[in-house]
Design a protein around this motif. Structure first.
Motif, PDB file in Angstrom:
ATOM      1  N   HIS A  46     -19.038  22.000 -33.591  1.00 57.36           N
ATOM      2  CA  HIS A  46     -19.180  21.392 -32.262  1.00 57.36           C
ATOM      3  C   HIS A  46     -19.457  22.443 -31.182  1.00 57.36           C
ATOM      4  O   HIS A  46     -18.933  22.368 -30.084  1.00 57.36           O
ATOM      5  N   THR A  47     -20.312  23.406 -31.498  1.00 53.71           N
ATOM      6  CA  THR A  47     -20.596  24.493 -30.551  1.00 53.71           C
ATOM      7  C   THR A  47     -21.548  24.094 -29.432  1.00 53.71           C
ATOM      8  O   THR A  47     -21.585  24.748 -28.386  1.00 53.71           O
ATOM      9  N   ASP A  48     -22.333  23.023 -29.641  1.00 53.42           N
ATOM     10  CA  ASP A  48     -23.358  22.670 -28.655  1.00 53.42           C
ATOM     11  C   ASP A  48     -23.300  21.225 -28.171  1.00 53.42           C
ATOM     12  O   ASP A  48     -24.222  20.739 -27.519  1.00 53.42           O
ATOM     13  N   HIS A  49     -22.231  20.523 -28.488  1.00 54.46           N
ATOM     14  CA  HIS A  49     -22.135  19.125 -28.035  1.00 54.46           C
ATOM     15  C   HIS A  49     -20.673  18.711 -27.896  1.00 54.46           C
ATOM     16  O   HIS A  49     -19.769  19.371 -28.410  1.00 54.46           O
ATOM     17  N   LEU A  50     -20.473  17.601 -27.204  1.00 53.94           N
ATOM     18  CA  LEU A  50     -19.142  17.029 -27.008  1.00 53.94           C
ATOM     19  C   LEU A  50     -19.030  15.777 -27.873  1.00 53.94           C
ATOM     20  O   LEU A  50     -19.806  14.835 -27.713  1.00 53.94           O
ATOM     21  N   HIS A  51     -18.086  15.807 -28.778  1.00 47.62           N
ATOM     22  CA  HIS A  51     -17.862  14.673 -29.682  1.00 47.62           C
ATOM     23  C   HIS A  51     -16.666  13.862 -29.188  1.00 47.62           C
ATOM     24  O   HIS A  51     -15.583  14.406 -28.952  1.00 47.62           O
ATOM     25  N   VAL A  52     -16.851  12.546 -29.039  1.00 47.22           N
ATOM     26  CA  VAL A  52     -15.745  11.649 -28.680  1.00 47.22           C
ATOM     27  C   VAL A  52     -15.749  10.472 -29.652  1.00 47.22           C
ATOM     28  O   VAL A  52     -16.812   9.975 -30.031  1.00 47.22           O
ATOM     29  N   ASP A  53     -14.560  10.028 -30.057  1.00 46.23           N
ATOM     30  CA  ASP A  53     -14.490   8.883 -30.960  1.00 46.23           C
ATOM     31  C   ASP A  53     -13.205   8.110 -30.748  1.00 46.23           C
ATOM     32  O   ASP A  53     -12.323   8.515 -29.977  1.00 46.23           O
ATOM     33  N   MET A  54     -13.104   6.973 -31.447  1.00 45.54           N
ATOM     34  CA  MET A  54     -11.933   6.096 -31.362  1.00 45.54           C
ATOM     35  C   MET A  54     -11.247   5.940 -32.714  1.00 45.54           C
ATOM     36  O   MET A  54     -10.575   4.939 -32.961  1.00 45.54           O
ATOM     37  N   ALA A  55     -11.414   6.917 -33.597  1.00 45.02           N
ATOM     38  CA  ALA A  55     -10.770   6.839 -34.906  1.00 45.02           C
ATOM     39  C   ALA A  55      -9.257   6.973 -34.760  1.00 45.02           C
ATOM     40  O   ALA A  55      -8.766   7.724 -33.920  1.00 45.02           O
ATOM     41  N   LEU A  56      -8.518   6.243 -35.602  1.00 46.11           N
ATOM     42  CA  LEU A  56      -7.056   6.304 -35.572  1.00 46.11           C
ATOM     43  C   LEU A  56      -6.567   7.514 -36.366  1.00 46.11           C
ATOM     44  O   LEU A  56      -7.033   7.779 -37.473  1.00 46.11           O
ATOM     45  N   HIS A  57      -5.616   8.222 -35.796  1.00 47.12           N
ATOM     46  CA  HIS A  57      -4.974   9.341 -36.474  1.00 47.12           C
ATOM     47  C   HIS A  57      -3.523   8.938 -36.739  1.00 47.12           C
ATOM     48  O   HIS A  57      -2.641   9.163 -35.924  1.00 47.12           O
ATOM     49  N   GLY A  58      -3.312   8.279 -37.856  1.00 51.00           N
ATOM     50  CA  GLY A  58      -1.991   7.748 -38.153  1.00 51.00           C
ATOM     51  C   GLY A  58      -1.998   6.234 -37.997  1.00 51.00           C
ATOM     52  O   GLY A  58      -3.018   5.571 -38.173  1.00 51.00           O
ATOM     53  N   SER A  59      -0.846   5.688 -37.640  1.00 45.51           N
ATOM     54  CA  SER A  59      -0.699   4.233 -37.586  1.00 45.51           C
ATOM     55  C   SER A  59      -1.030   3.631 -36.226  1.00 45.51           C
ATOM     56  O   SER A  59      -1.070   2.408 -36.087  1.00 45.51           O
ATOM     57  N   SER A  60      -1.269   4.462 -35.194  1.00 43.17           N
ATOM     58  CA  SER A  60      -1.564   3.930 -33.871  1.00 43.17           C
ATOM     59  C   SER A  60      -2.556   4.841 -33.159  1.00 43.17           C
ATOM     60  O   SER A  60      -2.944   5.888 -33.687  1.00 43.17           O
ATOM     61  N   ASP A  61      -2.947   4.442 -31.951  1.00 45.22           N
ATOM     62  CA  ASP A  61      -3.901   5.235 -31.180  1.00 45.22           C
ATOM     63  C   ASP A  61      -3.213   6.164 -30.174  1.00 45.22           C
ATOM     64  O   ASP A  61      -3.834   6.671 -29.257  1.00 45.22           O
ATOM     65  N   ARG A  62      -1.921   6.381 -30.362  1.00 46.28           N
ATOM     66  CA  ARG A  62      -1.180   7.235 -29.436  1.00 46.28           C
ATOM     67  C   ARG A  62      -1.386   8.732 -29.711  1.00 46.28           C
ATOM     68  O   ARG A  62      -1.224   9.558 -28.839  1.00 46.28           O
ATOM     69  N   TYR A  63      -1.705   9.046 -30.954  1.00 46.49           N
ATOM     70  CA  TYR A  63      -1.918  10.445 -31.314  1.00 46.49           C
ATOM     71  C   TYR A  63      -3.337  10.847 -30.934  1.00 46.49           C
ATOM     72  O   TYR A  63      -4.309  10.167 -31.227  1.00 46.49           O
ATOM     73  N   ARG A  64      -3.464  11.977 -30.286  1.00 47.27           N
ATOM     74  CA  ARG A  64      -4.761  12.458 -29.803  1.00 47.27           C
ATOM     75  C   ARG A  64      -5.087  13.820 -30.408  1.00 47.27           C
ATOM     76  O   ARG A  64      -4.224  14.674 -30.584  1.00 47.27           O
ATOM     77  N   ILE A  65      -6.377  14.009 -30.675  1.00 51.57           N
ATOM     78  CA  ILE A  65      -6.927  15.331 -30.984  1.00 51.57           C
ATOM     79  C   ILE A  65      -7.822  15.692 -29.812  1.00 51.57           C
ATOM     80  O   ILE A  65      -8.889  15.090 -29.620  1.00 51.57           O
ATOM     81  N   CYS A  66      -7.395  16.621 -29.000  1.00 49.33           N
ATOM     82  CA  CYS A  66      -8.121  16.991 -27.784  1.00 49.33           C
ATOM     83  C   CYS A  66      -8.320  18.499 -27.798  1.00 49.33           C
ATOM     84  O   CYS A  66      -7.410  19.265 -27.425  1.00 49.33           O
ATOM     85  N   GLN A  67      -9.499  18.935 -28.229  1.00 45.72           N
ATOM     86  CA  GLN A  67      -9.771  20.364 -28.362  1.00 45.72           C
ATOM     87  C   GLN A  67     -11.081  20.742 -27.671  1.00 45.72           C
ATOM     88  O   GLN A  67     -11.998  19.961 -27.632  1.00 45.72           O
TER      89      GLN A  67
END
Length: 284
Positions: A263-284
């Motif tokens: 991801h060196t040249d673009h911004l990736h955003v998605d709505m995939a679930l990480h675990g059992s709910s959408d409360r967990y975020r991967i923000c890097q």
């Protein structure tokens, strides 16, 4: 004895009708019981004529008693049919939800077309209600529409989140920071049937379900591009950083330059679930 009472009532009634003054005398001489009986007969005779034909009483058959805990006599087929009429099928519910999502996109001022998905190499590569995005309504300075020239294909639910983020946050933020309206957002295709980061093995990418998009640059109405990949313009880098940070409140995954080699040249955003709910975020 009964005939004597009826003859007395008829004679007394005629006397009451012809000479009302005698009613008081009868009450005084015979007591309250005679007066009440006479008045009841008088009212009854006035409502029902004396020469009316006698009525017959018809016995109404009673329904047989139902024992507690007894089962219905309806056949299984009829009972099943009744349940089907009261409870819509899951397919009907899904169709209503799909149409409701498309209606919300139209109401939000999003221009799109329904998309037909090609046959994918993997059966899991499928999108629920795919749409091809064309533009987004924006609340900015002058321009009220932000274009998506690549016309990415995503799911309807992801399109709702993406277009709301672009129209309500990204466009006003860029306009405020640059004093220029956002004219277009340059993206990838959206849907791609592949694994994460294009790996040969591993988990399926959110792109394969239409729940992700890659953004390479923002195009301003002045013609200037703000690339996601860092360059020499520090002011524009700050704009990208602000957009990227704000995206973490809208999506479950936000990846960009510095997070990894993919991801060196673009911004990736998605709505995939990480675990059992959408409360967990991967923000890097």
């Amino acid at each position: 004895m009964a005939g004597g009472h009826m003859e007395f009532a008829n004679v007394f009634l005629c006397g009451v009708i012809r000479q009302p003054i005698k009613l008081q005398w009868a009450m005084g001489r015979s007591g309250h019981l005679v007066a009440i009986t006479a008045m009841g007969l008088a009212v009854g005779m006035l409502v029902v004529p004396l020469d009316a034909a006698p009525r017959r009483l018809v016995r109404v058959p009673r329904s047989p008693p139902v024992a507690l805990g007894a089962r219905s006599s309806a056949t299984p087929a009829v009972a099943s049919q009744n349940r089907d009429q009261k409870q819509p099928s899951q397919a009907d519910d899904a169709a209503r939800d799909d149409e409701a999502c498309l209606a919300r996109l139209r109401a939000a001022g999003v221009r799109f077309d329904s998309a037909t998905m090609p046959v994918a190499a993997k059966a899991a590569c499928t999108i629920e209600v795919p749409v091809r995005l064309k533009s987004v309504a924006a609340q900015a300075r002058r321009l009220t529409e932000v274009h998506l020239p690549e016309e990415p294909v995503v799911s309807c639910l992801f399109a709702e989140r993406l277009t709301a983020w672009l129209g309500n946050l990204v466009a006003p933020l860029i306009a405020g920071r640059t004093s220029t309206d956002l004219r277009a957002v340059r993206t990838g295709p959206g849907y791609e049937c592949r694994n994460r980061n294009g790996a040969v093995t591993g988990k399926l990418s959110a792109h394969a379900e239409g729940k992700a998009i890659d953004i390479s640059a923002f195009e301003l109405s002045s013609g200037k591009f703000i690339p996601i990949k860092p360059d020499e313009d520090e002011a524009m880098r700050n704009v990208v950083d602000s957009v990227r940070t704000a995206a973490c409140g809208w999506f479950t995954t936000v990846l960009g330059p510095g997070s990894d080699a993919a991801h060196t040249d673009h911004l990736h955003v998605d709505m995939a679930l990480h675990g059992s709910s959408d409360r967990y975020r991967i923000c890097q």
